[in-house]
Design a protein around this motif. Structure first.
Motif, short mmCIF file in Angstrom:
data_model
loop_
_atom_site.label_atom_id
_atom_site.label_comp_id
_atom_site.label_asym_id
_atom_site.label_seq_id
_atom_site.Cartn_x
_atom_site.Cartn_y
_atom_site.Cartn_z
N MET A 1 0.58 -1.28 0.04
CA MET A 1 0.00 -0.43 0.14
C MET A 1 0.48 1.16 0.26
SD MET A 1 -2.55 1.79 2.81
CE MET A 1 -2.83 0.07 4.09
N GLN A 2 0.17 2.20 -0.64
CA GLN A 2 0.81 3.44 -0.61
C GLN A 2 0.26 4.86 -0.07
OE1 GLN A 2 2.89 4.06 -4.47
NE2 GLN A 2 3.66 6.05 -3.57
N ILE A 3 0.76 5.23 0.12
CA ILE A 3 -0.05 6.50 1.03
C ILE A 3 0.72 7.82 0.95
CG2 ILE A 3 -1.35 8.16 3.75
CD1 ILE A 3 -0.74 4.79 4.69
N THR A 4 0.42 8.66 0.80
CA THR A 4 0.38 10.13 -0.10
C THR A 4 0.47 11.14 0.92
OG1 THR A 4 0.95 9.69 -2.34
CG2 THR A 4 1.20 11.75 -1.52
N LEU A 5 0.88 12.28 1.46
CA LEU A 5 1.01 12.63 2.81
C LEU A 5 1.72 14.63 1.82
CD1 LEU A 5 3.12 11.19 5.64
CD2 LEU A 5 0.66 11.82 5.24
N GLU A 6 0.56 15.12 2.46
CA GLU A 6 0.82 16.85 2.28
C GLU A 6 1.49 17.31 2.42
OE1 GLU A 6 0.61 18.40 -0.94
OE2 GLU A 6 0.08 15.57 -1.81
N ILE A 7 3.23 17.39 2.84
CA ILE A 7 3.62 18.72 3.80
C ILE A 7 4.19 19.72 3.41
CG2 ILE A 7 5.51 18.39 5.33
CD1 ILE A 7 5.57 15.30 5.45
N PRO A 8 3.58 20.76 3.54
CA PRO A 8 4.12 21.82 3.14
C PRO A 8 5.59 22.25 3.48
CG PRO A 8 2.30 21.62 4.52
CD PRO A 8 2.69 20.87 5.00
N ASP A 9 6.07 22.81 2.42
CA ASP A 9 8.26 22.80 1.86
C ASP A 9 8.74 24.08 3.19
OD1 ASP A 9 7.93 21.67 0.58
OD2 ASP A 9 7.81 22.96 -1.33
N HIS A 10 7.79 24.44 3.92
CA HIS A 10 8.41 25.38 4.84
C HIS A 10 8.23 24.53 6.33
CE1 HIS A 10 4.00 26.43 5.56
NE2 HIS A 10 4.22 26.38 6.49
N PRO B 1 12.23 19.85 8.16
CA PRO B 1 13.70 20.31 8.60
C PRO B 1 14.55 21.03 7.51
CG PRO B 1 12.75 18.26 9.44
CD PRO B 1 11.60 18.67 8.32
N PRO B 2 15.75 21.85 7.40
CA PRO B 2 16.13 22.11 6.59
C PRO B 2 17.40 21.33 6.47
CG PRO B 2 16.46 23.19 9.09
CD PRO B 2 15.25 22.44 9.22
N GLN B 3 17.94 21.22 4.95
CA GLN B 3 18.75 19.94 4.64
C GLN B 3 18.19 18.63 4.70
OE1 GLN B 3 20.82 21.76 3.78
NE2 GLN B 3 22.20 23.37 4.35
N GLN B 4 17.08 18.33 4.63
CA GLN B 4 16.03 17.21 4.95
C GLN B 4 15.76 16.71 3.39
OE1 GLN B 4 13.94 15.32 8.05
NE2 GLN B 4 14.74 13.53 7.78
N ASP B 5 16.11 15.29 2.42
CA ASP B 5 15.47 15.51 1.33
C ASP B 5 14.71 14.07 1.91
OD1 ASP B 5 16.31 12.36 1.16
OD2 ASP B 5 17.97 13.51 2.17
N LYS B 6 13.72 14.19 1.14
CA LYS B 6 12.36 13.67 0.45
C LYS B 6 12.43 12.13 1.41
CE LYS B 6 9.98 15.99 -1.92
NZ LYS B 6 9.26 16.84 -3.54
N THR B 7 13.65 11.47 0.41
CA THR B 7 14.03 9.77 0.85
C THR B 7 13.86 10.40 2.32
OG1 THR B 7 14.45 9.30 -0.99
CG2 THR B 7 15.12 7.70 0.59
N SER B 8 15.03 10.57 2.77
CA SER B 8 14.70 10.49 4.48
C SER B 8 14.03 10.82 5.45
CB SER B 8 16.62 11.07 4.54
OG SER B 8 16.17 12.14 4.67
N LEU B 9 13.35 11.64 4.56
CA LEU B 9 12.35 11.93 5.74
C LEU B 9 11.06 11.32 5.29
CD1 LEU B 9 10.15 14.32 7.60
CD2 LEU B 9 9.41 14.98 4.87
N ALA B 10 10.50 10.25 4.64
CA ALA B 10 10.15 9.56 4.25
C ALA B 10 10.02 8.36 5.42
CB ALA B 10 9.80 8.87 3.03
N GLN B 11 11.91 8.24 5.56
CA GLN B 11 11.98 7.04 6.42
C GLN B 11 11.83 7.15 7.22
OE1 GLN B 11 13.52 3.59 5.80
NE2 GLN B 11 13.72 3.61 8.30
N GLN B 12 12.27 8.56 8.05
CA GLN B 12 11.89 8.92 9.49
C GLN B 12 10.43 8.79 10.29
OE1 GLN B 12 13.43 12.91 9.91
NE2 GLN B 12 12.56 12.75 12.38
N LEU B 13 9.87 9.41 8.81
CA LEU B 13 7.73 9.62 8.94
C LEU B 13 8.06 7.45 9.75
CD1 LEU B 13 7.42 11.60 6.82
CD2 LEU B 13 6.36 11.79 9.35
N LYS B 14 8.68 6.93 8.91
CA LYS B 14 7.93 5.03 8.63
C LYS B 14 8.50 4.85 10.10
CE LYS B 14 8.50 2.66 5.47
NZ LYS B 14 9.34 1.85 3.60
#
Length: 88
Positions: free
Chosen positions: A1-10, A13-26
């Protein structure tokens, strides 16, 4: 299953890419579901995509108990041990 989250860019965290953010959220989701008793340790590791040692380290970091033994279970074990000892 895939879930999409809308997170405002602002809010990212600074300097965090989408892949590492996704891993952290998981990982954080897996930790919360494990803490709530919804996921086992193995399922939480699979959910987060990490090995058991990394998961246990994260549990330690966030002070999440990894062994939950009910007092009734402990008392039953003590009683059983006493019965075995008396029978010997």
């Amino acid at each position: 299953m895939q879930i999409t989250l809308e997170i405002p860019d602002h809010l990212l965290p600074p300097q965090q890419d989408k892949t590492s953010l996704a891993q952290q959220l998981k990982l954080h989701t897996a930790l919360l579901l494990f803490q709530a008793g919804t996921l086992s340790r193995g399922a939480a590791c699979e959910f987060a995509g990490i090995d058991i040692y990394s998961f246990l380290a994260a549990c330690k970091q966030y002070r999440i108990e990894t062994i939950s033994t009910d007092i009734d279970e402990i008392e039953a074990e003590v009683t059983r041990f006493k019965q075995l000892r008396a029978a010997a």
